[in-house]
Scaffold this active site. Structure first.
Site, PDB file in Angstrom:
ATOM      1  N   GLU A 127     109.833 -21.265 -14.530  1.00  0.00           N
ATOM      2  CA  GLU A 127     108.375 -21.088 -14.567  1.00  0.00           C
ATOM      3  C   GLU A 127     107.705 -21.891 -15.681  1.00  0.00           C
ATOM      4  OE1 GLU A 127     106.614 -17.401 -13.130  1.00  0.00           O
ATOM      5  OE2 GLU A 127     106.240 -16.940 -15.238  1.00  0.00           O
TER       6      GLU A 127
ATOM      7  N   LYS B 220     104.757 -21.475 -18.053  1.00  0.00           N
ATOM      8  CA  LYS B 220     103.994 -20.304 -18.519  1.00  0.00           C
ATOM      9  C   LYS B 220     103.528 -20.563 -19.952  1.00  0.00           C
ATOM     10  CE  LYS B 220     104.988 -15.292 -18.734  1.00  0.00           C
ATOM     11  NZ  LYS B 220     106.071 -14.298 -18.661  1.00  0.00           N
TER      12      LYS B 220
ATOM     13  N   LYS C 203     102.122 -18.926  -8.704  1.00  0.00           N
ATOM     14  CA  LYS C 203     102.229 -17.595  -9.299  1.00  0.00           C
ATOM     15  C   LYS C 203     100.826 -17.168  -9.697  1.00  0.00           C
ATOM     16  CE  LYS C 203     105.544 -14.751 -10.728  1.00  0.00           C
ATOM     17  NZ  LYS C 203     105.448 -14.410 -12.106  1.00  0.00           N
TER      18      LYS C 203
ATOM     19  N   GLU D  26     106.849  -9.048  -4.534  1.00  0.00           N
ATOM     20  CA  GLU D  26     107.316  -8.509  -5.830  1.00  0.00           C
ATOM     21  C   GLU D  26     107.178  -6.993  -5.876  1.00  0.00           C
ATOM     22  OE1 GLU D  26     106.248 -10.540  -9.562  1.00  0.00           O
ATOM     23  OE2 GLU D  26     105.442  -8.597 -10.189  1.00  0.00           O
TER      24      GLU D  26
ATOM     25  N   ASN E 250     110.814  -7.076 -10.214  1.00  0.00           N
ATOM     26  CA  ASN E 250     110.344  -7.450 -11.546  1.00  0.00           C
ATOM     27  C   ASN E 250     110.910  -6.482 -12.576  1.00  0.00           C
ATOM     28  OD1 ASN E 250     109.053  -8.564 -13.730  1.00  0.00           O
ATOM     29  ND2 ASN E 250     107.113  -8.850 -12.652  1.00  0.00           N
TER      30      ASN E 250
ATOM     31  N   GLU F  76     113.419 -10.915 -11.509  1.00  0.00           N
ATOM     32  CA  GLU F  76     112.341 -11.582 -12.240  1.00  0.00           C
ATOM     33  C   GLU F  76     112.138 -10.978 -13.627  1.00  0.00           C
ATOM     34  OE1 GLU F  76     109.485 -11.621  -8.227  1.00  0.00           O
ATOM     35  OE2 GLU F  76     108.665 -11.125 -10.172  1.00  0.00           O
ATOM     36  N   SER F  77     111.913 -11.828 -14.580  1.00  0.00           N
ATOM     37  CA  SER F  77     111.475 -11.474 -15.942  1.00  0.00           C
ATOM     38  C   SER F  77     112.596 -10.999 -16.868  1.00  0.00           C
ATOM     39  CB  SER F  77     110.407 -10.369 -15.938  1.00  0.00           C
ATOM     40  OG  SER F  77     109.323 -10.700 -15.140  1.00  0.00           O
TER      41      SER F  77
HETATM   42  O1  LIG Z   1     104.423 -11.790 -18.462  1.00  0.00           O
HETATM   43  C1  LIG Z   1     103.551 -10.924 -18.606  1.00  0.00           C
HETATM   44  O2  LIG Z   1     103.182 -10.507 -19.728  1.00  0.00           O
HETATM   45  C2  LIG Z   1     102.842 -10.346 -17.424  1.00  0.00           C
HETATM   46  C3  LIG Z   1     101.859  -9.389 -17.620  1.00  0.00           C
HETATM   47  C4  LIG Z   1     101.164  -8.854 -16.546  1.00  0.00           C
HETATM   48  C5  LIG Z   1     101.439  -9.277 -15.267  1.00  0.00           C
HETATM   49  C6  LIG Z   1     102.423 -10.254 -15.051  1.00  0.00           C
HETATM   50  C7  LIG Z   1     103.119 -10.782 -16.114  1.00  0.00           C
HETATM   51  N1  LIG Z   1     104.060 -11.756 -15.937  1.00  0.00           N
HETATM   52  C8  LIG Z   1     104.271 -12.450 -14.720  1.00  0.00           C
HETATM   53  C9  LIG Z   1     105.696 -12.593 -14.399  1.00  0.00           C
HETATM   54  O3  LIG Z   1     106.103 -12.034 -13.413  1.00  0.00           O
HETATM   55  C10 LIG Z   1     106.587 -13.437 -15.262  1.00  0.00           C
HETATM   56  O4  LIG Z   1     105.852 -14.537 -15.714  1.00  0.00           O
HETATM   57  C11 LIG Z   1     107.857 -13.961 -14.605  1.00  0.00           C
HETATM   58  O5  LIG Z   1     108.559 -12.982 -13.940  1.00  0.00           O
HETATM   59  C12 LIG Z   1     108.762 -14.583 -15.696  1.00  0.00           C
HETATM   60  O6  LIG Z   1     109.053 -13.627 -16.682  1.00  0.00           O
HETATM   61  P1  LIG Z   1     109.701 -14.042 -18.082  1.00  0.00           P
HETATM   62  O7  LIG Z   1     110.970 -14.780 -17.803  1.00  0.00           O
HETATM   63  O8  LIG Z   1     109.955 -12.760 -18.793  1.00  0.00           O
HETATM   64  O9  LIG Z   1     108.714 -14.909 -18.768  1.00  0.00           O
END
Ligand SMILES: O=C(O)c1ccccc1NCC(=O)[C@H](O)[C@H](O)COP(=O)(O)O
Length: 262
Positions: free
Chosen positions: A55, A57, A118, A167, A188, A218-219
């Protein structure tokens, strides 16, 4: 009111304003609208796929600024050199510092891997817009949409040839998409209401996902060993943002990460 509620309320107003200014006909007539999108499913399932959806970001509500220096061009080239399965680009400006122009710029460089737009889809207009800016896939967040909206928006995306990443974060959200076939489901690990991240979350919900769906975690993925663990639970896709973007050179960080999961 949670941040997610604020994002959705803001999005609805933003889209209403854009819809009043931009006729849908203009989107449909744009050159990119005619392009045949790449399949996210194919890219995640092809032999030798890394499964990594990397991503772009810049910032997030939970972390603030993550990287405001790295450019779309260098990160896209780095992710492609790392052989990612797909690229994810946050196009929301107010909360994530992204733009549709970011995605359009990435599309010029990235002709071979699917690009996920996204964003927080609250209106079918955004799905048509996604195709018009050159995206291959969209995200539908079950907690923000009714089961009817999930079905209708999913069908609209598929009619346009776009892949859909549904998601979910809870069993109730999974239930909302139960009757849809052939899905790519992202679990997520971040609770979008509290921002709490727990990787156990993917594992707990994995068994509930039907075998005919592709599972994406995810995340919060920050270690290549986590990928090995998640693969044992049937995950074929891994969406990673901050772990790469927090580095000065996100593309290089992605390459190092992928070299360790091979
Ligand atoms: O990332 C956040 O803080 C967030 C807050 C509110 C809604 C969505 C959010 N993130 C979007 C995502 O799903 C992430 O960018 C994506 O899964 C990647 O996660 P990461 O690897 O932890 O950056």
């Amino acid at each position: 009111m949670t941040i997610l509620d604020k994002i959705i309320a803001f999005k609805k107003k933003e889209i209403a304003k854009i819809k009043a200014e931009v006729p849908i006909k203009k989107l449909v007539e744009s050159p990119k609208f005619k392009r045949t999108p790449l399949s996210l499913k194919k890219s995640l399932l092809e032999v030798g796929s890394t499964g990594i959806i990397a991503e772009f970001k810049r910032q997030s509500p939970s972390k603030g600024i993550i990287n405001d220096k790295a450019t779309i061009a260098e990160v896209t080239n780095g992710y492609l050199d790392a052989n990612v399965a797909a690229q994810s680009i946050l196009t929301d400006t107010s909360f994530f510092g992204g733009t549709m122009a970011d995605l359009m710029e990435a599309r010029v460089i990235n002709q071979t891997k699917p690009i996920l737009r996204k964003d927080f889809v609250v209106d079918g207009f955004q799905i048509v817009e996604a195709k018009a800016i050159g995206a291959d896939a969209i995200l539908l967040i079950a907690s923000c949409l009714t089961s009817v909206e999930l079905k209708n928006y999913g069908n609209l995306a598929k009619d346009l040839g776009l892949s859909v990443l549904y998601e979910i974060h809870t069993q109730e959200e999974l239930d909302k998409i139960n009757d849809l076939d052939d899905k790519i489901i992202g679990i997520n690990n971040r609770n979008l209401k509290t921002f709490e991240v727990n990787l156990e979350h993917s594992i707990k919900l994995a068994n509930q996902i039907p075998d005919n769906s592709i599972k994406v975690s995810e995340s919060g993925i920050s270690d290549p060993k986590i990928i090995t663990g998640l693969k044992e639970f049937g995950f074929q896709g891994f969406l990673i943002g901050e772990n790469f973007m927090k580095e000065e050179n996100p593309g290089e960080a992605c390459q190092d990460f992928i070299n360790q999961i091979r």
